[in-house]
Design a protein around this motif. Structure first.
Motif, PDB file in Angstrom:
ATOM      1  N   ALA A  55      -6.444  -6.337   1.314  1.00  0.00           N
ATOM      2  CA  ALA A  55      -6.068  -6.457  -0.069  1.00  0.00           C
ATOM      3  C   ALA A  55      -4.924  -7.533  -0.066  1.00  0.00           C
ATOM      4  CB  ALA A  55      -5.662  -5.290  -0.565  1.00  0.00           C
ATOM      5  N   GLU A  56      -4.503  -8.188   1.219  1.00  0.00           N
ATOM      6  CA  GLU A  56      -3.252  -9.302   1.289  1.00  0.00           C
ATOM      7  C   GLU A  56      -3.792 -10.326   0.478  1.00  0.00           C
ATOM      8  OE1 GLU A  56      -0.809  -8.203   5.407  1.00  0.00           O
ATOM      9  OE2 GLU A  56      -2.802  -9.548   5.614  1.00  0.00           O
ATOM     10  N   CYS A  57      -2.900 -10.958  -0.271  1.00  0.00           N
ATOM     11  CA  CYS A  57      -3.489 -12.058  -1.003  1.00  0.00           C
ATOM     12  C   CYS A  57      -2.235 -12.942  -1.160  1.00  0.00           C
ATOM     13  CB  CYS A  57      -4.074 -11.753  -2.263  1.00  0.00           C
ATOM     14  SG  CYS A  57      -3.274 -10.824  -3.361  1.00  0.00           S
ATOM     15  N   ALA A  58      -1.694 -13.617   0.027  1.00  0.00           N
ATOM     16  CA  ALA A  58      -0.502 -14.298  -0.222  1.00  0.00           C
ATOM     17  C   ALA A  58      -0.646 -15.341  -1.163  1.00  0.00           C
ATOM     18  CB  ALA A  58      -0.104 -14.857   1.442  1.00  0.00           C
ATOM     19  N   GLY A  59       0.214 -15.566  -2.193  1.00  0.00           N
ATOM     20  CA  GLY A  59       0.150 -16.759  -3.292  1.00  0.00           C
ATOM     21  C   GLY A  59      -1.161 -16.638  -4.202  1.00  0.00           C
ATOM     22  N   ASN A  80       0.917  -1.090  -0.024  1.00  0.00           N
ATOM     23  CA  ASN A  80      -0.062   0.006   0.057  1.00  0.00           C
ATOM     24  C   ASN A  80       0.724   1.285  -0.022  1.00  0.00           C
ATOM     25  OD1 ASN A  80       0.970   0.034   2.676  1.00  0.00           O
ATOM     26  ND2 ASN A  80      -1.047   0.500   3.509  1.00  0.00           N
ATOM     27  N   TRP A  81       0.444   2.406  -0.116  1.00  0.00           N
ATOM     28  CA  TRP A  81       0.986   3.605  -0.333  1.00  0.00           C
ATOM     29  C   TRP A  81       1.997   3.910   0.721  1.00  0.00           C
ATOM     30  CZ3 TRP A  81       0.837   8.322   2.305  1.00  0.00           C
ATOM     31  CH2 TRP A  81      -0.446   8.236   3.395  1.00  0.00           C
ATOM     32  N   CYS A  82       1.708   3.513   2.118  1.00  0.00           N
ATOM     33  CA  CYS A  82       2.370   4.094   3.036  1.00  0.00           C
ATOM     34  C   CYS A  82       3.490   2.963   3.560  1.00  0.00           C
ATOM     35  CB  CYS A  82       1.910   4.436   4.460  1.00  0.00           C
ATOM     36  SG  CYS A  82       0.635   3.261   5.032  1.00  0.00           S
ATOM     37  N   GLY A  83       3.131   1.639   2.890  1.00  0.00           N
ATOM     38  CA  GLY A  83       4.231   0.587   3.076  1.00  0.00           C
ATOM     39  C   GLY A  83       4.135  -0.385   4.185  1.00  0.00           C
ATOM     40  N   ASN A  84       2.933  -0.007   4.879  1.00  0.00           N
ATOM     41  CA  ASN A  84       2.815  -0.928   6.012  1.00  0.00           C
ATOM     42  C   ASN A  84       2.053  -2.247   5.831  1.00  0.00           C
ATOM     43  OD1 ASN A  84       0.056   0.424   5.682  1.00  0.00           O
ATOM     44  ND2 ASN A  84      -0.550  -0.213   7.820  1.00  0.00           N
ATOM     45  N   ILE A  85       1.544  -2.456   4.560  1.00  0.00           N
ATOM     46  CA  ILE A  85       0.603  -3.672   4.173  1.00  0.00           C
ATOM     47  C   ILE A  85       1.480  -4.339   2.681  1.00  0.00           C
ATOM     48  CG2 ILE A  85      -1.182  -4.748   3.321  1.00  0.00           C
ATOM     49  CD1 ILE A  85      -1.403  -3.839   6.284  1.00  0.00           C
ATOM     50  N   SER A  86       1.866  -5.547   2.909  1.00  0.00           N
ATOM     51  CA  SER A  86       2.478  -5.883   1.534  1.00  0.00           C
ATOM     52  C   SER A  86       1.452  -7.104   1.027  1.00  0.00           C
ATOM     53  CB  SER A  86       3.640  -6.741   1.923  1.00  0.00           C
ATOM     54  OG  SER A  86       4.725  -5.773   2.099  1.00  0.00           O
ATOM     55  N   PHE A  87       1.131  -6.859  -0.085  1.00  0.00           N
ATOM     56  CA  PHE A  87       0.047  -7.908  -0.538  1.00  0.00           C
ATOM     57  C   PHE A  87       0.369  -9.353  -0.989  1.00  0.00           C
ATOM     58  CE2 PHE A  87      -0.959  -3.478  -2.538  1.00  0.00           C
ATOM     59  CZ  PHE A  87      -1.737  -3.171  -1.457  1.00  0.00           C
ATOM     60  N   GLY A  88       1.690  -9.673  -1.296  1.00  0.00           N
ATOM     61  CA  GLY A  88       2.301 -10.948  -1.459  1.00  0.00           C
ATOM     62  C   GLY A  88       1.461 -11.645  -2.393  1.00  0.00           C
ATOM     63  N   SER A  89       0.947 -11.097  -3.415  1.00  0.00           N
ATOM     64  CA  SER A  89       0.270 -11.911  -4.748  1.00  0.00           C
ATOM     65  C   SER A  89       1.496 -12.701  -5.415  1.00  0.00           C
ATOM     66  CB  SER A  89      -0.431 -10.764  -5.572  1.00  0.00           C
ATOM     67  OG  SER A  89       0.519 -10.115  -6.198  1.00  0.00           O
ATOM     68  N   LYS A  90       0.889 -13.825  -5.952  1.00  0.00           N
ATOM     69  CA  LYS A  90       1.622 -14.541  -6.929  1.00  0.00           C
ATOM     70  C   LYS A  90       1.509 -14.095  -8.430  1.00  0.00           C
ATOM     71  CE  LYS A  90       2.610 -19.392  -8.262  1.00  0.00           C
ATOM     72  NZ  LYS A  90       2.146 -20.734  -7.826  1.00  0.00           N
ATOM     73  N   VAL A 114     -18.241  -8.623 -11.485  1.00  0.00           N
ATOM     74  CA  VAL A 114     -17.905  -9.820 -11.973  1.00  0.00           C
ATOM     75  C   VAL A 114     -17.826 -10.702 -10.735  1.00  0.00           C
ATOM     76  CG1 VAL A 114     -16.152 -10.964 -13.356  1.00  0.00           C
ATOM     77  CG2 VAL A 114     -16.605  -8.700 -13.807  1.00  0.00           C
ATOM     78  N   ARG A 115     -18.766 -12.010 -11.053  1.00  0.00           N
ATOM     79  CA  ARG A 115     -18.740 -12.947  -9.978  1.00  0.00           C
ATOM     80  C   ARG A 115     -17.530 -13.788 -10.074  1.00  0.00           C
ATOM     81  NH1 ARG A 115     -24.837 -14.928  -9.326  1.00  0.00           N
ATOM     82  NH2 ARG A 115     -25.627 -13.632 -11.023  1.00  0.00           N
ATOM     83  N   ALA A 116     -17.180 -14.686  -9.103  1.00  0.00           N
ATOM     84  CA  ALA A 116     -16.122 -15.749  -9.148  1.00  0.00           C
ATOM     85  C   ALA A 116     -16.138 -16.601 -10.315  1.00  0.00           C
ATOM     86  CB  ALA A 116     -15.968 -16.655  -7.791  1.00  0.00           C
ATOM     87  N   ASP A 117     -17.280 -16.770 -10.747  1.00  0.00           N
ATOM     88  CA  ASP A 117     -17.200 -17.718 -11.919  1.00  0.00           C
ATOM     89  C   ASP A 117     -17.339 -16.765 -13.311  1.00  0.00           C
ATOM     90  OD1 ASP A 117     -19.756 -16.589 -12.228  1.00  0.00           O
ATOM     91  OD2 ASP A 117     -20.985 -18.310 -12.101  1.00  0.00           O
ATOM     92  N   PRO A 124      -6.518 -18.380  -5.957  1.00  0.00           N
ATOM     93  CA  PRO A 124      -7.135 -17.821  -4.682  1.00  0.00           C
ATOM     94  C   PRO A 124      -5.901 -17.560  -4.003  1.00  0.00           C
ATOM     95  CG  PRO A 124      -7.640 -20.188  -5.060  1.00  0.00           C
ATOM     96  CD  PRO A 124      -6.754 -19.893  -6.036  1.00  0.00           C
ATOM     97  N   PRO A 125      -6.247 -16.540  -3.011  1.00  0.00           N
ATOM     98  CA  PRO A 125      -7.342 -15.806  -3.087  1.00  0.00           C
ATOM     99  C   PRO A 125      -7.022 -14.570  -3.942  1.00  0.00           C
ATOM    100  CG  PRO A 125      -5.801 -15.085  -1.201  1.00  0.00           C
ATOM    101  CD  PRO A 125      -5.459 -16.216  -1.938  1.00  0.00           C
ATOM    102  N   LEU A 126      -8.302 -14.112  -4.393  1.00  0.00           N
ATOM    103  CA  LEU A 126      -8.193 -12.936  -5.330  1.00  0.00           C
ATOM    104  C   LEU A 126      -8.565 -11.632  -4.655  1.00  0.00           C
ATOM    105  CD1 LEU A 126      -9.344 -12.591  -8.999  1.00  0.00           C
ATOM    106  CD2 LEU A 126     -10.306 -10.887  -7.267  1.00  0.00           C
ATOM    107  N   ARG A 127      -7.782 -10.554  -4.770  1.00  0.00           N
ATOM    108  CA  ARG A 127      -8.206  -9.103  -4.051  1.00  0.00           C
ATOM    109  C   ARG A 127      -7.905  -8.290  -5.312  1.00  0.00           C
ATOM    110  NH1 ARG A 127      -9.239 -12.542  -0.790  1.00  0.00           N
ATOM    111  NH2 ARG A 127      -8.605 -12.573   1.348  1.00  0.00           N
ATOM    112  N   VAL A 128      -8.619  -7.126  -5.134  1.00  0.00           N
ATOM    113  CA  VAL A 128      -8.745  -6.165  -6.065  1.00  0.00           C
ATOM    114  C   VAL A 128      -8.042  -4.857  -5.165  1.00  0.00           C
ATOM    115  CG1 VAL A 128     -10.018  -4.382  -7.607  1.00  0.00           C
ATOM    116  CG2 VAL A 128     -10.414  -6.891  -7.191  1.00  0.00           C
ATOM    117  N   ILE A 129      -7.044  -4.168  -5.872  1.00  0.00           N
ATOM    118  CA  ILE A 129      -6.685  -2.785  -5.106  1.00  0.00           C
ATOM    119  C   ILE A 129      -7.244  -1.691  -6.018  1.00  0.00           C
ATOM    120  CG2 ILE A 129      -4.488  -3.972  -4.092  1.00  0.00           C
ATOM    121  CD1 ILE A 129      -3.225  -3.058  -6.557  1.00  0.00           C
ATOM    122  N   GLY A 130      -7.301  -0.542  -5.349  1.00  0.00           N
ATOM    123  CA  GLY A 130      -7.720   0.638  -6.062  1.00  0.00           C
ATOM    124  C   GLY A 130      -6.333   1.548  -6.047  1.00  0.00           C
ATOM    125  N   ARG A 131      -6.427   2.406  -5.341  1.00  0.00           N
ATOM    126  CA  ARG A 131      -5.158   3.098  -5.185  1.00  0.00           C
ATOM    127  C   ARG A 131      -4.160   2.862  -4.226  1.00  0.00           C
ATOM    128  NH1 ARG A 131      -4.260   5.806 -10.159  1.00  0.00           N
ATOM    129  NH2 ARG A 131      -3.498   7.729  -9.350  1.00  0.00           N
TER     130      ARG A 131
END
Length: 190
Positions: free
Chosen positions: A66-70, A21-31, A158-161, A51-58
């Motif tokens: 919005a954390e989504c490790a792997g 995130n913008w201030c660096g205290n949250i890492s998303f960890g996505s694959k 948009v749903r999961a399917d 999974p898990p799927l997360r959407v980020i805005g700004r």
């Protein structure tokens, strides 16, 4: 769909929010990271996402929502078009239909052209995306004005399917009321 360098849209550091995130205290960890350009691409990304799927805005949130490790991180930055505009008229406040990745500053610039109108409420940071501000119940600029989601008259997810579902005041006002502040639990706002 994965290049992030061209999605900053004048906001220094925006491309980095695909990592944290913008201030660096949250890492998303996505694959996987995706920045779809069309609703059809978004549908495919959602359908095929690890999974898990997360959407980020700004990337402004201070919470780990919005954390989504792997998993899969999706940015709506390229889904930022004005789809429809109905100007204000006697007895009508008008309306504007935008894609989920549109920022409030982009809407304000659009409305400024030809003095089309203005929004009655803005977030404290106009670079927020409409989808993110609505999903999180972001407050606006006045004590007596409801949150930004209160002005929404239609949402498309948009749903999961990968299918699309739309809720509006005209067809299902009660469901729309329950969908506005959804924290991403109901799908991805297109």
């Amino acid at each position: 769909m994965t290049d992030t360098a061209d999605v900053s849209r004048g906001c220094r550091g925006y491309e980095e929010n695909h990592v944290q995130n913008w201030c660096g205290n949250i890492s998303f960890g996505s694959k996987q990271k995706f920045v779809p350009s069309t609703v059809e691409e978004l549908q495919q990304v959602v359908r095929d996402a690890a999974p898990p799927l997360r959407v980020i805005g700004r990337g402004h949130s201070f919470s780990p929502v919005a954390e989504c490790a792997g998993g899969t991180l999706v940015s709506l930055a390229r889904l930022n078009l004005v789809l429809d505009f109905q100007p204000p008229s006697d007895g009508s406040v008008g309306s504007i239909t935008v894609q989920g990745g549109t920022t409030y500053s982009e809407i304000a610039k659009y409305l400024a052209v030809g003095r089309r109108g203005a929004l009655r409420n803005l977030p404290s940071c106009p670079q927020f995306t409409v989808a993110g501000a609505i999903a999180t119940g972001t407050h606006g600029s006045g004590v007596h004005i409801p949150n930004l989601a209160a002005d929404v008259s239609m949402l498309e997810f948009v749903r999961a399917d990968g299918t699309l579902v739309r809720y509006s005041r005209e067809t299902d006002a009660a469901t729309l009321e329950g969908c506005r502040v959804h924290l991403g639990c109901l799908g991805v706002v297109s």
